[in-house]
Enzyme design. Structure first.
Site, PDB file in Angstrom:
ATOM      1  N   HIS A 247       0.798  -1.231   0.000  1.00  0.00           N
ATOM      2  CA  HIS A 247       0.000   0.000   0.000  1.00  0.00           C
ATOM      3  C   HIS A 247       0.827   1.276   0.000  1.00  0.00           C
ATOM      4  CE1 HIS A 247       0.980  -0.002   4.270  1.00  0.00           C
ATOM      5  NE2 HIS A 247       0.598   1.261   4.301  1.00  0.00           N
TER       6      HIS A 247
HETATM    7  C1  UD1 Z   1      -2.242   5.627   5.934  1.00  0.00           C
HETATM    8  C2  UD1 Z   1      -0.935   6.037   6.621  1.00  0.00           C
HETATM    9  C3  UD1 Z   1       0.085   4.897   6.484  1.00  0.00           C
HETATM   10  C4  UD1 Z   1      -0.481   3.590   6.987  1.00  0.00           C
HETATM   11  C5  UD1 Z   1      -1.776   3.308   6.236  1.00  0.00           C
HETATM   12  C6  UD1 Z   1      -2.406   2.021   6.693  1.00  0.00           C
HETATM   13  C7  UD1 Z   1      -0.351   8.418   6.584  1.00  0.00           C
HETATM   14  C8  UD1 Z   1       0.530   9.421   5.969  1.00  0.00           C
HETATM   15  N1  UD1 Z   1      -0.330   7.198   5.998  1.00  0.00           N
HETATM   16  O1  UD1 Z   1      -1.986   5.543   4.554  1.00  0.00           O
HETATM   17  O2  UD1 Z   1       1.231   5.217   7.243  1.00  0.00           O
HETATM   18  O3  UD1 Z   1       0.451   2.561   6.766  1.00  0.00           O
HETATM   19  O4  UD1 Z   1      -2.682   4.397   6.462  1.00  0.00           O
HETATM   20  O5  UD1 Z   1      -3.546   1.760   5.978  1.00  0.00           O
HETATM   21  O6  UD1 Z   1      -1.037   8.698   7.532  1.00  0.00           O
HETATM   22  N2  UD1 Z   1      -9.637   4.943   2.107  1.00  0.00           N
HETATM   23  C9  UD1 Z   1     -10.801   4.212   2.156  1.00  0.00           C
HETATM   24  N3  UD1 Z   1     -11.320   3.898   3.373  1.00  0.00           N
HETATM   25  C10 UD1 Z   1     -10.726   4.282   4.532  1.00  0.00           C
HETATM   26  C11 UD1 Z   1      -9.542   5.029   4.456  1.00  0.00           C
HETATM   27  C12 UD1 Z   1      -9.002   5.337   3.249  1.00  0.00           C
HETATM   28  O7  UD1 Z   1     -11.365   3.831   1.155  1.00  0.00           O
HETATM   29  O8  UD1 Z   1     -11.258   3.962   5.615  1.00  0.00           O
HETATM   30  C13 UD1 Z   1      -9.035   5.247   0.801  1.00  0.00           C
HETATM   31  C14 UD1 Z   1      -9.246   6.675   0.368  1.00  0.00           C
HETATM   32  O9  UD1 Z   1      -9.580   6.653  -0.977  1.00  0.00           O
HETATM   33  C15 UD1 Z   1      -7.887   7.317   0.549  1.00  0.00           C
HETATM   34  C16 UD1 Z   1      -6.947   6.157   0.381  1.00  0.00           C
HETATM   35  O10 UD1 Z   1      -7.657   5.025   0.867  1.00  0.00           O
HETATM   36  O11 UD1 Z   1      -7.656   8.320  -0.379  1.00  0.00           O
HETATM   37  C17 UD1 Z   1      -5.692   6.317   1.172  1.00  0.00           C
HETATM   38  O12 UD1 Z   1      -5.985   6.555   2.553  1.00  0.00           O
HETATM   39  P1  UD1 Z   1      -5.106   7.566   3.455  1.00  0.00           P
HETATM   40  O13 UD1 Z   1      -5.616   7.570   4.840  1.00  0.00           O
HETATM   41  O14 UD1 Z   1      -4.964   8.850   2.757  1.00  0.00           O
HETATM   42  O15 UD1 Z   1      -3.669   6.970   3.473  1.00  0.00           O
HETATM   43  P2  UD1 Z   1      -3.188   5.492   3.485  1.00  0.00           P
HETATM   44  O16 UD1 Z   1      -2.587   5.217   2.169  1.00  0.00           O
HETATM   45  O17 UD1 Z   1      -4.244   4.554   3.972  1.00  0.00           O
END
Ligand code: UD1
Length: 438
Positions: A247
């Site tokens: 991821h």
């Molecule tokens: C975040 C953390 C990372 C951690 C990861 C675990 C930061 C900088 N990064 O990254 O360190 O390893 O979480 O998962 O804080 N989304 C959903 N549902 C959710 C949450 C997110 O669909 O409940 C999707 C959204 O489209 C979002 C994308 O996932 O844009 C990425 O989520 P985001 O929280 O921005 O960062 P992660 O890549 O998950």
């Protein structure tokens, strides 16, 4: 600078994203245990004079859906958050700023003695920074900031998490460290030694607590990995399989890098099924890049190496993100784990499962030095070679110092001592009497 009212200590713990939940759960459990000792009278005479710790759980909402957040509360016996900021996704700046604005209001309303932040996600730095700058009165009093999992460094500042780690550590008052490299890194950065506490790893506290319970998971049956019991010689699972998670933006946001990683897994996928629970970010990229895989549980049966490499991707089986206990069960019985996660490097070390990390570095070197991890990078051949080596290696699982299931109790012990010493509320603070190696 810090709050100095006498009386019950009030701790506010922040969670936001998936890897926070299993790190925070043992801290909350330790607070509950501390309070129970007071009520049941198992504490000493002096300790009985200490009031119970009051606890507030704040969820920023960085991760918000059932698969990334909700199910973890059930699996880890976490209480419902007292306050939910409902922040959701956004750019780094928008998400961080939104958390900061909302968290400041919470701090003014709750005025805790200590704010506990865990790990390295945007919620961690956002809430630490707000706490560092808040002032409750004209003396500039504010809560103590405690960072759990302090001192880890990948020395790669292109990772958002590395920026979060460094900044959080440098605004924190108490730094709870998981491994020796963390101690060394903080010393090298000039952090005062009296702030640093080598307590062990709360993520491993959760793992040790829930390892047996995870056996009740039915995930192996659901993914059709348990039906051919014994046939391919895998642990208790029946079918021998590998587990994959990806991821990191640096791995999945770039089409070529992502494709190279998948190519590096093709040999493995002809040998055994590779179960791939897919993070939402990775799901989006798979759709955008037009990569094709099979859903887990519905793929053609593997036949031990006879599958031709053109079909190798059929051996990579996709699932939605999994809950804590299902994923733990899958890790426990896997022949090998391939990952770019930080926490999974630590969990496989304790489980004694070989791990191949598809990154150029790790902020958790103890998993390589004493554990089951190897750093492969992201080139296809390097990944393939690392997988071969790890599968043929005789893996023993060394246990890093203080990874003994008692990190949460140590943290609460240290926080409580520090609070009561500062307020001179009681001469002898509560002690959970948890020994540790130093
Ligand atoms: C975040 C953390 C990372 C951690 C990861 C675990 C930061 C900088 N990064 O990254 O360190 O390893 O979480 O998962 O804080 N989304 C959903 N549902 C959710 C949450 C997110 O669909 O409940 C999707 C959204 O489209 C979002 C994308 O996932 O844009 C990425 O989520 P985001 O929280 O921005 O960062 P992660 O890549 O998950």
């Amino acid at each position: 600078m810090q709050r100095s009212e006498a009386g019950a200590m009030k701790i506010l713990t922040v969670v936001g994203a998936r890897p926070n939940f299993m790190k925070a759960a043992p801290i909350i459990a330790a607070i509950n245990k501390h309070n129970r000792r007071l009520f049941t009278g198992s504490a000493g005479r002096q300790e009985l004079q200490v009031e119970p710790i009051r606890h507030i759980l704040v969820h920023t909402g960085q991760h918000y859906d059932e698969l990334m957040s909700g199910s973890f509360f059930n699996d880890l016996d976490l209480p419902k958050p007292d306050i939910h900021l409902g922040v959701g996704s956004g750019s780094h700046s928008a998400q961080t700023a939104e958390i900061m604005k909302k968290f400041e209001e919470v701090l003014f309303a709750e005025k805790p003695d200590a704010v506990v932040v865990v790990g390295d996600v945007n919620s961690t730095i956002a809430c630490a920074l707000v706490t560092a700058k808040i002032s409750f009165d004209s003396d500039g009093s504010r809560p103590v900031i405690a960072h759990v999992e302090a001192g880890l460094r990948s020395f790669d500042r292109s990772m958002p998490e590395e920026v979060n780690r460094i900044l959080t550590d440098h605004v924190s008052d108490m730094l709870f460290v998981t491994e020796e490299s963390g101690l060394q890194n903080l010393r090298n950065e000039g952090v005062s030694l009296d702030k640093i506490h080598f307590v062990g790893n709360t993520m491993i506290d959760s793992l040790l607590q829930f390892k047996e319970k995870a056996e009740a998971s039915t995930i192996l049956e659901k993914l059709a990995l348990a039906r051919e019991a014994g046939k391919n010689g895998g642990a208790n699972s029946g079918t021998r399989y590998a587990l994959l998670t990806l991821h990191r933006p640096s791995n999945v946001d770039n089409r070529d890098v992502f494709r190279n990683i998948i190519s590096g897994l093709e040999e493995l996928a002809t040998d055994c099924p590779v179960v791939f629970p897919v993070h939402p970010r990775t799901q989006q990229r798979i759709r955008e890049f037009g990569f094709e895989f099979n859903p887990a549980g519905s793929a053609k049966k593997q036949n031990g190496g006879a599958q031709d490499s053109r079909n190798a991707r059929e051996g990579i089986l996709l699932t939605n993100p999994l809950g804590y206990l299902d994923f733990l069960c899958l890790m426990k019985h896997a022949a090998l784990v391939v990952t770019d996660s930080g926490g999974i490097q630590e969990e496989t070390t304790i489980l004694g499962i070989p791990c191949v990390t598809v990154r150029e570095n790790t902020e958790r070197p103890v998993t390589v030095e004493r554990g089951t991890n190897t750093i492969a990078g992201t080139r296809s051949e390097a990944i393939r070679d690392a997988i071969r080596r790890q599968l043929s290696r005789n893996i023993g699982n060394g246990v890093p110092k203080n990874w003994d299931g008692r990190a949460g109790a140590r943290i609460i012990d240290i926080l409580a001592r520090s609070h009561y010493e500062k307020t001179s509320y009681r001469p002898s603070p509560v002690s959970n009497a948890v020994p540790f190696e130093v």
